[in-house]
Motif scaffolding. Structure first.
Motif, PDB file in Angstrom:
ATOM      1  N   PRO A 238       0.556  -1.572   0.122  1.00 53.88           N
ATOM      2  CA  PRO A 238       0.331  -0.142   0.327  1.00 53.88           C
ATOM      3  C   PRO A 238       0.693   0.971  -0.420  1.00 53.88           C
ATOM      4  CG  PRO A 238      -0.144  -1.372   2.415  1.00 53.88           C
ATOM      5  CD  PRO A 238       0.478  -2.379   1.352  1.00 53.88           C
ATOM      6  N   ASP A 239       1.959   1.108   1.018  1.00 50.24           N
ATOM      7  CA  ASP A 239       2.899   2.863   0.537  1.00 50.24           C
ATOM      8  C   ASP A 239       3.670   2.504  -0.987  1.00 50.24           C
ATOM      9  OD1 ASP A 239       4.267   0.303   0.935  1.00 50.24           O
ATOM     10  OD2 ASP A 239       5.526   1.515   2.473  1.00 50.24           O
ATOM     11  N   ILE A 240       3.753   1.643  -1.386  1.00 45.71           N
ATOM     12  CA  ILE A 240       4.293   1.663  -1.957  1.00 45.71           C
ATOM     13  C   ILE A 240       3.093   3.069  -3.965  1.00 45.71           C
ATOM     14  CG2 ILE A 240       5.828   0.273  -4.406  1.00 45.71           C
ATOM     15  CD1 ILE A 240       7.010  -1.291  -2.709  1.00 45.71           C
ATOM     16  N   LEU A 241       2.312   1.861  -3.659  1.00 42.11           N
ATOM     17  CA  LEU A 241       1.608   2.168  -4.596  1.00 42.11           C
ATOM     18  C   LEU A 241       0.661   3.907  -4.155  1.00 42.11           C
ATOM     19  CD1 LEU A 241      -1.397  -0.946  -4.044  1.00 42.11           C
ATOM     20  CD2 LEU A 241       0.619  -0.394  -6.117  1.00 42.11           C
ATOM     21  N   LYS A 242       0.655   4.368  -2.864  1.00 43.42           N
ATOM     22  CA  LYS A 242       0.748   5.691  -2.671  1.00 43.42           C
ATOM     23  C   LYS A 242       1.946   6.395  -3.473  1.00 43.42           C
ATOM     24  CE  LYS A 242      -2.568   4.762   1.281  1.00 43.42           C
ATOM     25  NZ  LYS A 242      -1.868   5.241   3.100  1.00 43.42           N
ATOM     26  N   ARG A 243       2.704   5.587  -3.124  1.00 46.21           N
ATOM     27  CA  ARG A 243       4.351   6.932  -4.082  1.00 46.21           C
ATOM     28  C   ARG A 243       3.703   6.761  -4.845  1.00 46.21           C
ATOM     29  NH1 ARG A 243      10.378   5.011  -1.863  1.00 46.21           N
ATOM     30  NH2 ARG A 243      11.134   6.968  -3.433  1.00 46.21           N
ATOM     31  N   ILE A 244       3.487   6.147  -5.918  1.00 46.31           N
ATOM     32  CA  ILE A 244       3.613   5.757  -7.893  1.00 46.31           C
ATOM     33  C   ILE A 244       2.727   6.126  -8.110  1.00 46.31           C
ATOM     34  CG2 ILE A 244       5.373   3.688  -7.341  1.00 46.31           C
ATOM     35  CD1 ILE A 244       2.803   2.404  -8.333  1.00 46.31           C
ATOM     36  N   TYR A 245       1.546   6.564  -6.974  1.00 45.20           N
ATOM     37  CA  TYR A 245       0.012   7.152  -7.706  1.00 45.20           C
ATOM     38  C   TYR A 245       0.369   8.898  -6.608  1.00 45.20           C
ATOM     39  CZ  TYR A 245      -1.501   3.271 -10.442  1.00 45.20           C
ATOM     40  OH  TYR A 245      -1.170   2.017 -10.986  1.00 45.20           O
ATOM     41  N   ASP A 246       1.098   9.641  -7.200  1.00 45.35           N
ATOM     42  CA  ASP A 246       1.753  10.373  -5.521  1.00 45.35           C
ATOM     43  C   ASP A 246       0.260  11.542  -5.890  1.00 45.35           C
ATOM     44  OD1 ASP A 246       1.683  11.317  -8.631  1.00 45.35           O
ATOM     45  OD2 ASP A 246       3.055  12.942  -8.107  1.00 45.35           O
ATOM     46  N   ARG A 247      -0.517  11.596  -7.087  1.00 43.63           N
ATOM     47  CA  ARG A 247      -1.718  12.853  -7.049  1.00 43.63           C
ATOM     48  C   ARG A 247      -2.977  11.820  -6.298  1.00 43.63           C
ATOM     49  NH1 ARG A 247      -0.771  16.149 -12.823  1.00 43.63           N
ATOM     50  NH2 ARG A 247       1.095  16.535 -12.006  1.00 43.63           N
ATOM     51  N   GLU A 248      -3.249  10.686  -7.119  1.00 43.53           N
ATOM     52  CA  GLU A 248      -4.678  10.182  -7.193  1.00 43.53           C
ATOM     53  C   GLU A 248      -5.297   8.723  -6.856  1.00 43.53           C
ATOM     54  OE1 GLU A 248      -9.758  10.864  -7.225  1.00 43.53           O
ATOM     55  OE2 GLU A 248      -7.708  12.030  -8.317  1.00 43.53           O
ATOM     56  N   LEU A 249      -5.620   7.944  -5.942  1.00 36.78           N
ATOM     57  CA  LEU A 249      -5.257   6.566  -6.573  1.00 36.78           C
ATOM     58  C   LEU A 249      -5.720   5.752  -7.702  1.00 36.78           C
ATOM     59  CD1 LEU A 249      -5.421   4.766  -2.899  1.00 36.78           C
ATOM     60  CD2 LEU A 249      -3.051   4.647  -4.028  1.00 36.78           C
ATOM     61  N   PRO A 250      -5.959   4.838  -8.616  1.00 35.13           N
ATOM     62  CA  PRO A 250      -6.434   5.013  -9.677  1.00 35.13           C
ATOM     63  C   PRO A 250      -8.190   4.344  -8.800  1.00 35.13           C
ATOM     64  CG  PRO A 250      -4.898   3.660  -9.469  1.00 35.13           C
ATOM     65  CD  PRO A 250      -4.702   4.079  -8.654  1.00 35.13           C
ATOM     66  N   LEU A 251      -8.932   4.139 -10.123  1.00 31.40           N
ATOM     67  CA  LEU A 251     -10.290   3.840  -9.530  1.00 31.40           C
ATOM     68  C   LEU A 251     -10.569   2.233  -8.680  1.00 31.40           C
ATOM     69  CD1 LEU A 251     -13.170   5.983 -11.880  1.00 31.40           C
ATOM     70  CD2 LEU A 251     -12.254   5.602  -9.411  1.00 31.40           C
ATOM     71  N   ILE A 252      -9.288   1.271  -9.888  1.00 30.89           N
ATOM     72  CA  ILE A 252      -9.459   0.203  -9.050  1.00 30.89           C
ATOM     73  C   ILE A 252      -8.268  -0.050  -7.978  1.00 30.89           C
ATOM     74  CG2 ILE A 252      -6.814  -0.198 -10.370  1.00 30.89           C
ATOM     75  CD1 ILE A 252      -7.921  -3.326 -10.840  1.00 30.89           C
ATOM     76  N   LEU A 253      -8.160   0.821  -7.426  1.00 35.34           N
ATOM     77  CA  LEU A 253      -7.890   0.831  -5.839  1.00 35.34           C
ATOM     78  C   LEU A 253      -8.553   1.240  -5.048  1.00 35.34           C
ATOM     79  CD1 LEU A 253      -3.688   1.261  -6.947  1.00 35.34           C
ATOM     80  CD2 LEU A 253      -4.675  -0.653  -6.485  1.00 35.34           C
TER      81      LEU A 253
END
Length: 289
Positions: free
Chosen positions: A91-106
């Motif tokens: 989860p922390d890496i996903l937040k880092r690579i999508y620094d603006r907004e998480l895509p809908l699938i997440l």
């Protein structure tokens, strides 16, 4: 026995692994804080969850929340080499690579504790796995940017599978790990177009375990309780809305109008149209006495 294990880390955590294991074997996942995509490159494995056993054939994959799901796989063949590719989602890496907004699938608004989904063979995912194998064969080409791109690529591919709803649910659990109660999941899905087996899966239970747990909470069978609630909801909508009877039936969980009409007549001694035209008021007055 593990005979070969290669992996690449992203931001200090395991991101992708290529593992070759000699059968027979049983392998317990270490408790982890991530979800993972487990793809069968060679052989066939079995995933263990309570009394359930899920077979993972060649070129199929398992997507699971490693926090809540069972954590054991074993070989189905008596001998031979099994090869798997594992992609981890922290989860922390996903937040880092999508620094603006998480895509809908997440993200997911579905009330469910489902933590495991079997994914069938898929041409695009097969090509993705071939790409990962290329990088394991040419490690000098691998860098942080490549790994970020490959992580985003598999997320996009998962969003295009028929299993996208289950995938979204499992991803969302990484960011909202609290589990729902048994009754919360049941009541939230009373009117959904899902089978009894699918409802059991939302609880991470086999169908037999689900029925036992349902009886403990509701002192009724799932079929009887759910049908009663759906019919009561349909009767209410017939009186207070102008929706078509077909739409009301579908929105209350009935996908065959004839079945809805028969069940409605059995309970209310009239058809849905008769109930709407005035018999419903009479029925309610008698029921309240």
């Amino acid at each position: 026995m593990i005979i070969d294990h290669k992996k690449y880390d992203l931001f200090g955590k395991s991101m992708v692994q290529n593992i070759r294991i000699m059968a027979p074997f049983t392998f317990d996942f270490p408790i982890s804080d991530n979800a993972c995509f487990l793809y069968m490159l060679q052989g066939e494995m079995q995933y263990h969850r309570d009394e359930d056993r899920v077979n993972i054939p060649h070129k199929h994959a398992l997507f699971l929340n490693c926090i809540q799901a069972g954590k054991t796989i074993s070989s189905l063949n008596a001998a031979g080499i099994n090869e798997i590719m594992v992609v981890n989602f922290h989860p922390d890496i996903l937040k880092r690579i999508y620094d603006r907004e998480l895509p809908l699938i997440l993200q997911s608004a579905i009330i469910s504790n489902k933590s495991v989904e079997l994914l069938n063979s898929n041409f695009l995912i097969e090509k993705y796995i071939e790409g990962l194998l290329f990088y394991f064969q040419h490690p000098a080409l691998v860098n942080e940017d490549i790994l970020v791109l490959k992580l985003k690529e598999i997320i996009l591919l998962l969003a295009q599978t028929p299993n996208v709803q289950a995938v979204r649910t499992i991803f969302a659990q990484l960011f909202s790990p609290a589990a729902y109660t048994f009754k919360q999941v049941v009541e939230a899905n009373l009117f959904a177009q899902i089978s009894m087996n699918e409802l059991a899966q939302l609880h991470n239970l086999s169908i037999s375990s689900f029925k036992r747990e349902f009886a403990r909470h509701y002192n009724s069978t799932p079929a009887n309780y759910i049908k009663t609630k759906r019919l009561e909801k349909a009767a209410e909508l017939l009186l207070i809305s102008n929706e078509r009877i077909t739409d009301i039936a579908f929105n209350c969980g009935f996908n065959v109008l004839a079945n809805f009409t028969k069940s409605f007549r059995d309970k209310y001694q009239c058809t849905p149209s008769e109930f709407r035209s005035g018999r419903g008021i009479v029925y309610l007055r008698v029921a309240r006495k």
